[in-house]
Design an enzyme around this catalytic site. Structure first.
Site, PDB file in Angstrom:
ATOM      1  N   LYS A  53      39.885  36.133  45.740  1.00 12.98           N
ATOM      2  CA  LYS A  53      39.483  34.550  46.132  1.00 12.98           C
ATOM      3  C   LYS A  53      40.646  33.586  46.679  1.00 12.98           C
ATOM      4  O   LYS A  53      40.753  33.208  47.312  1.00 12.98           O
ATOM      5  CB  LYS A  53      39.351  34.534  44.645  1.00 12.98           C
ATOM      6  CG  LYS A  53      38.833  32.333  44.535  1.00 12.98           C
ATOM      7  CD  LYS A  53      38.663  31.912  43.667  1.00 12.98           C
ATOM      8  CE  LYS A  53      39.713  31.885  41.914  1.00 12.98           C
ATOM      9  NZ  LYS A  53      40.896  30.187  42.856  1.00 12.98           N
ATOM     10  N   ASN A  54      42.588  34.357  45.015  1.00  9.06           N
ATOM     11  CA  ASN A  54      43.451  33.440  45.808  1.00  9.06           C
ATOM     12  C   ASN A  54      44.389  34.232  46.752  1.00  9.06           C
ATOM     13  O   ASN A  54      45.438  33.872  47.591  1.00  9.06           O
ATOM     14  CB  ASN A  54      43.899  34.257  44.574  1.00  9.06           C
ATOM     15  CG  ASN A  54      43.224  32.897  43.781  1.00  9.06           C
ATOM     16  OD1 ASN A  54      42.323  32.221  43.573  1.00  9.06           O
ATOM     17  ND2 ASN A  54      43.586  33.155  42.221  1.00  9.06           N
ATOM     18  N   ARG A  67      47.833  20.280  37.140  1.00 12.11           N
ATOM     19  CA  ARG A  67      48.068  20.341  38.377  1.00 12.11           C
ATOM     20  C   ARG A  67      48.166  19.485  39.475  1.00 12.11           C
ATOM     21  O   ARG A  67      48.070  19.319  40.671  1.00 12.11           O
ATOM     22  CB  ARG A  67      46.375  20.975  38.408  1.00 12.11           C
ATOM     23  CG  ARG A  67      46.209  21.614  37.350  1.00 12.11           C
ATOM     24  CD  ARG A  67      45.193  22.936  38.328  1.00 12.11           C
ATOM     25  NE  ARG A  67      45.662  23.901  38.784  1.00 12.11           N
ATOM     26  CZ  ARG A  67      44.783  25.182  39.317  1.00 12.11           C
ATOM     27  NH1 ARG A  67      43.237  24.498  39.246  1.00 12.11           N
ATOM     28  NH2 ARG A  67      45.043  25.804  39.628  1.00 12.11           N
ATOM     29  N   ASP A  75      46.107  33.912  34.516  1.00 10.65           N
ATOM     30  CA  ASP A  75      44.308  34.428  34.872  1.00 10.65           C
ATOM     31  C   ASP A  75      44.352  35.250  33.913  1.00 10.65           C
ATOM     32  O   ASP A  75      42.952  35.900  33.594  1.00 10.65           O
ATOM     33  CB  ASP A  75      43.879  35.024  36.016  1.00 10.65           C
ATOM     34  CG  ASP A  75      44.182  33.305  36.760  1.00 10.65           C
ATOM     35  OD1 ASP A  75      44.410  32.520  37.144  1.00 10.65           O
ATOM     36  OD2 ASP A  75      46.204  33.237  37.518  1.00 10.65           O
ATOM     37  N   CYS A  90      39.820  24.515  38.633  1.00 12.77           N
ATOM     38  CA  CYS A  90      39.551  24.357  37.148  1.00 12.77           C
ATOM     39  C   CYS A  90      40.695  23.107  36.629  1.00 12.77           C
ATOM     40  O   CYS A  90      41.764  22.657  36.490  1.00 12.77           O
ATOM     41  CB  CYS A  90      40.493  25.870  36.082  1.00 12.77           C
ATOM     42  SG  CYS A  90      38.973  26.431  37.273  1.00 12.77           S
ATOM     43  N   ARG A 122      32.129  30.474  41.215  1.00 14.65           N
ATOM     44  CA  ARG A 122      33.520  30.116  41.621  1.00 14.65           C
ATOM     45  C   ARG A 122      34.272  31.147  42.319  1.00 14.65           C
ATOM     46  O   ARG A 122      34.950  31.452  43.466  1.00 14.65           O
ATOM     47  CB  ARG A 122      34.344  29.032  41.528  1.00 14.65           C
ATOM     48  CG  ARG A 122      33.500  27.571  41.077  1.00 14.65           C
ATOM     49  CD  ARG A 122      34.690  26.673  40.946  1.00 14.65           C
ATOM     50  NE  ARG A 122      35.705  27.339  41.824  1.00 14.65           N
ATOM     51  CZ  ARG A 122      37.062  26.576  40.779  1.00 14.65           C
ATOM     52  NH1 ARG A 122      37.122  26.368  40.368  1.00 14.65           N
ATOM     53  NH2 ARG A 122      38.334  26.783  41.191  1.00 14.65           N
TER      54      ARG A 122
HETATM   55  C1  EPZ Z   1      47.035  29.873  42.038  1.00 19.39           C
HETATM   56  O1  EPZ Z   1      47.039  28.420  41.298  1.00 19.39           O
HETATM   57  C2  EPZ Z   1      46.039  29.836  41.641  1.00 19.39           C
HETATM   58  N1  EPZ Z   1      44.825  29.661  42.618  1.00 19.39           N
HETATM   59  C3  EPZ Z   1      46.005  30.473  40.688  1.00 19.39           C
HETATM   60  O2  EPZ Z   1      44.474  30.832  39.617  1.00 19.39           O
HETATM   61  C4  EPZ Z   1      46.386  30.818  39.758  1.00 19.39           C
HETATM   62  O3  EPZ Z   1      46.246  30.816  37.957  1.00 19.39           O
HETATM   63  C5  EPZ Z   1      47.809  30.068  39.833  1.00 19.39           C
HETATM   64  O4  EPZ Z   1      48.109  30.352  41.205  1.00 19.39           O
HETATM   65  C6  EPZ Z   1      48.925  30.626  38.693  1.00 19.39           C
HETATM   66  O5  EPZ Z   1      49.291  32.566  39.219  1.00 19.39           O
HETATM   67  C7  EPZ Z   1      44.690  29.757  43.482  1.00 19.39           C
HETATM   68  O6  EPZ Z   1      45.213  31.081  44.541  1.00 19.39           O
HETATM   69  C8  EPZ Z   1      43.378  28.873  44.180  1.00 19.39           C
HETATM   70  P1  EPZ Z   1      51.056  27.673  41.210  1.00 19.39           P
HETATM   71  P2  EPZ Z   1      48.254  27.065  42.399  1.00 19.39           P
HETATM   72  O7  EPZ Z   1      51.123  26.109  42.423  1.00 19.39           O
HETATM   73  O8  EPZ Z   1      48.753  27.680  43.621  1.00 19.39           O
HETATM   74  C9  EPZ Z   1      52.770  23.471  38.500  1.00 19.39           C
HETATM   75  C10 EPZ Z   1      42.109  31.014  38.833  1.00 19.39           C
HETATM   76  O9  EPZ Z   1      41.778  30.917  38.142  1.00 19.39           O
HETATM   77  N2  EPZ Z   1      53.281  22.935  39.589  1.00 19.39           N
HETATM   78  O10 EPZ Z   1      51.971  28.433  40.877  1.00 19.39           O
HETATM   79  O11 EPZ Z   1      47.606  25.760  41.779  1.00 19.39           O
HETATM   80  C11 EPZ Z   1      51.034  23.994  38.081  1.00 19.39           C
HETATM   81  O12 EPZ Z   1      50.702  23.049  37.813  1.00 19.39           O
HETATM   82  C12 EPZ Z   1      43.033  29.915  39.404  1.00 19.39           C
HETATM   83  O13 EPZ Z   1      41.980  31.675  39.676  1.00 19.39           O
HETATM   84  C13 EPZ Z   1      53.555  21.301  39.618  1.00 19.39           C
HETATM   85  O14 EPZ Z   1      53.964  21.266  39.059  1.00 19.39           O
HETATM   86  O15 EPZ Z   1      49.266  27.407  41.312  1.00 19.39           O
HETATM   87  C14 EPZ Z   1      51.606  24.708  37.118  1.00 19.39           C
HETATM   88  O16 EPZ Z   1      51.819  24.864  35.780  1.00 19.39           O
HETATM   89  C15 EPZ Z   1      43.157  29.660  38.554  1.00 19.39           C
HETATM   90  N3  EPZ Z   1      53.610  20.676  41.343  1.00 19.39           N
HETATM   91  C16 EPZ Z   1      52.643  25.903  37.757  1.00 19.39           C
HETATM   92  O17 EPZ Z   1      52.908  24.895  38.632  1.00 19.39           O
HETATM   93  C17 EPZ Z   1      52.889  21.467  42.265  1.00 19.39           C
HETATM   94  O18 EPZ Z   1      52.824  20.437  43.495  1.00 19.39           O
HETATM   95  C18 EPZ Z   1      51.533  26.947  38.649  1.00 19.39           C
HETATM   96  O19 EPZ Z   1      50.823  26.627  39.275  1.00 19.39           O
HETATM   97  C19 EPZ Z   1      52.697  22.684  42.414  1.00 19.39           C
HETATM   98  C20 EPZ Z   1      52.383  23.448  40.851  1.00 19.39           C
END
Ligand code: EPZ
Length: 435
Positions: free
Chosen positions: A19-20, A122, A307, A117, A415
């Site tokens: 998915k990702n 986020r 995850d 989610c 999803r």
């Molecule tokens: C991706 O989310 C995945 N989603 C998530 O999978 C996965 O858990 C995550 O990466 C970590 O591997 C998709 O790919 C669609 P991040 P993403 O930006 O990109 C903070 C699932 O169940 N952050 O790496 O949104 C954020 O709040 C999902 O499949 C900021 O502060 O994750 C988090 O604490 C859930 N500011 C951390 O960084 C920003 O602008 C990591 O988030 C962006 C992120």
């Protein structure tokens, strides 16, 4: 779903493309001058949301001979009506990745309010800060974000405050056609990101991975379409592996590769699960005897994925002793444990984390920890699925609980888990599903 617990899940299922990755690969089609082909596309609702948004922007999407082969023709990319885009508000987080590609193709972009989610705040500050570095002008509207690039997009020097998956993808999808060179430091290096880089390279991009989380991107004038098979879904694979362990079952998960699962496999072995690696997948099973407690910290790749913790926690309720999971990626990812406690689990969540001896250095200001004491027999309950991975863990819990559980709101699970109801049937689960 009405689920009667107590049946070990046994048999073979296949996991499809991640998915990702698939959803991001679909966004990348906007960057090409010619059509792209993506294979191994999972039949999940997040893919359909992104397809809907691409179609609104004029991308012609057709299916190939195999149902999992999708063709994308971006010849007539156009500005979409805001009202139509708004209809997708709250449905996914992927729309934020449309920024760079739409700015390159159309000079403007409108991004609806994001969904995904509810596992923490986020925020998207890393994304917007990076886009501004490229020269984008960002305006926050009540219903979304509007972007323009009056002077075009130019390569930038960017250091992410945290190796965010999404922000790294944002930079990649923007930098490949930006004028000049981009240096991205503290980049995420998840396998799905490497797969996206492979796709962009096929399209004509020049991207080099440097040591220490540095990625260099030399902007090019144009890109062509790609033909690519999406990397398998590591999260789906880990979920079925955890289901095999918790239900004392034996599941061959086809399509899985060892390399991307190494960290998970170590934890699986430490808990007492067994696995056999084959060329076409991995067999996961409970070899009998007691499961053992573990301490795990979720982290960015190559650490233990955030995850993966939810499905594994269900198996840990059956381990003999006290396990601890430190969640360091999201600040609120243990909400799903409430339902497990209702079913008889003994899980204590520490909202501000735990600083035990032996713990690695605390990495972020926010951390949560869950302490799971087992073994606790689970009993059936009515549960409402809160989020994608938590929801799958509730399914597993119901599969091992004594009695009949009612799991509602399971649409969320669709999803990210392709045909999970059919797969559960194949594995011999005892349930009734009312659509
Ligand atoms: C991706 O989310 C995945 N989603 C998530 O999978 C996965 O858990 C995550 O990466 C970590 O591997 C998709 O790919 C669609 P991040 P993403 O930006 O990109 C903070 C699932 O169940 N952050 O790496 O949104 C954020 O709040 C999902 O499949 C900021 O502060 O994750 C988090 O604490 C859930 N500011 C951390 O960084 C920003 O602008 C990591 O988030 C962006 C992120």
């Amino acid at each position: 779903m009405i689920i009667k617990g107590g049946t070990p899940l046994k048999g073979r299922i296949e996991v499809r493309g991640a998915k990702n990755l698939a959803t991001k690969a679909m966004v990348a089609t906007l960057l090409g001058k010619t059509p792209s082909v993506l294979r191994n596309v999972p039949n999940i609702s997040d893919v359909r949301v992104v397809a809907g948004l691409l179609a609104l922007h004029g991308v012609l999407i057709t299916k190939g001979e195999d149902a999992d082969e999708w063709h994308f023709d971006p010849s007539n990319v156009e500005v979409a009506h805001k009202a139509d885009i708004d209809a997708h508000a709250g449905s996914s987080r992927i729309p934020i990745l449309f920024c760079g590609p739409l700015l390159h193709r159309l000079g403007e972009a409108f991004i609806p309010d994001l969904g995904g989610c509810r596992i923490g705040d986020r925020p998207i500050d890393f994304h917007l800060d990076a886009l501004r570095e490229f020269g984008a002008v960002v305006e926050k509207l009540p219903s979304g974000i509007s972007l323009t690039a009056p002077n075009g997009l130019k390569g930038a020097n960017i250091e992410l405050p945290y190796p965010s998956v999404g922000a790294t993808e944002q930079v990649l999808l923007t930098a490949v056609l930006a004028e000049g060179q981009t240096e991205l430091r503290n980049a995420a290096i998840e396998p799905e990101i490497i797969d996206l880089i492979c796709i962009l390279q096929k399209m004509g991009a020049i991207i080099s991975m440097e040591p220490n989380r540095v990625i260099l991107i030399e902007g090019v004038d144009e890109l062509r379409g790609y033909d690519h098979k999406a990397i398998f879904d590591r999260n789906e694979a880990a979920s079925w592996a955890a289901a095999a362990l918790a239900t004392k079952g034996d599941i061959f998960v086809g399509g899985v590769r060892q390399e991307e699962m190494m960290t998970f496999l170590n934890a699986y072995r430490k808990v007492g699960g067994d696995f056999d690696v084959h060329d076409d997948g991995i067999r996961f099973w409970h070899p009998g005897g007691d499961l053992k407690p573990v301490t795990i910290e979720t982290d960015v790749h190559p650490g233990f994925m955030t995850d993966w913790q939810q499905p594994l926690v269900v198996a840990l309720t059956q381990a003999n002793g006290t396990s601890t999971i430190h969640e360091t990626v999201y600040e609120n990812r243990f909400g799903f444990t409430d339902a497990l406690n209702t079913m008889g689990a003994n899980i204590v969540v520490h909202p501000n984390g735990l600083s035990e001896a032996g713990r690695r250095v605390k990495r972020r200001e926010f951390e949560q920890a869950a302490v799971i004491t087992g073994p606790t027999p689970l009993t059936a309950a009515d549960v409402v699925v809160p989020d994608l991975r938590g929801g799958f863990s509730h399914l597993i819990a119901a599969m091992i609980a004594e009695g009949e559980s009612k799991v509602s709101n399971i649409g969320i699970i669709a999803r990210g888990y392709e045909n999970f109801i059919e797969k559960l049937r194949l594995l011999g689960a005892d349930f009734v599903f009312e659509a």
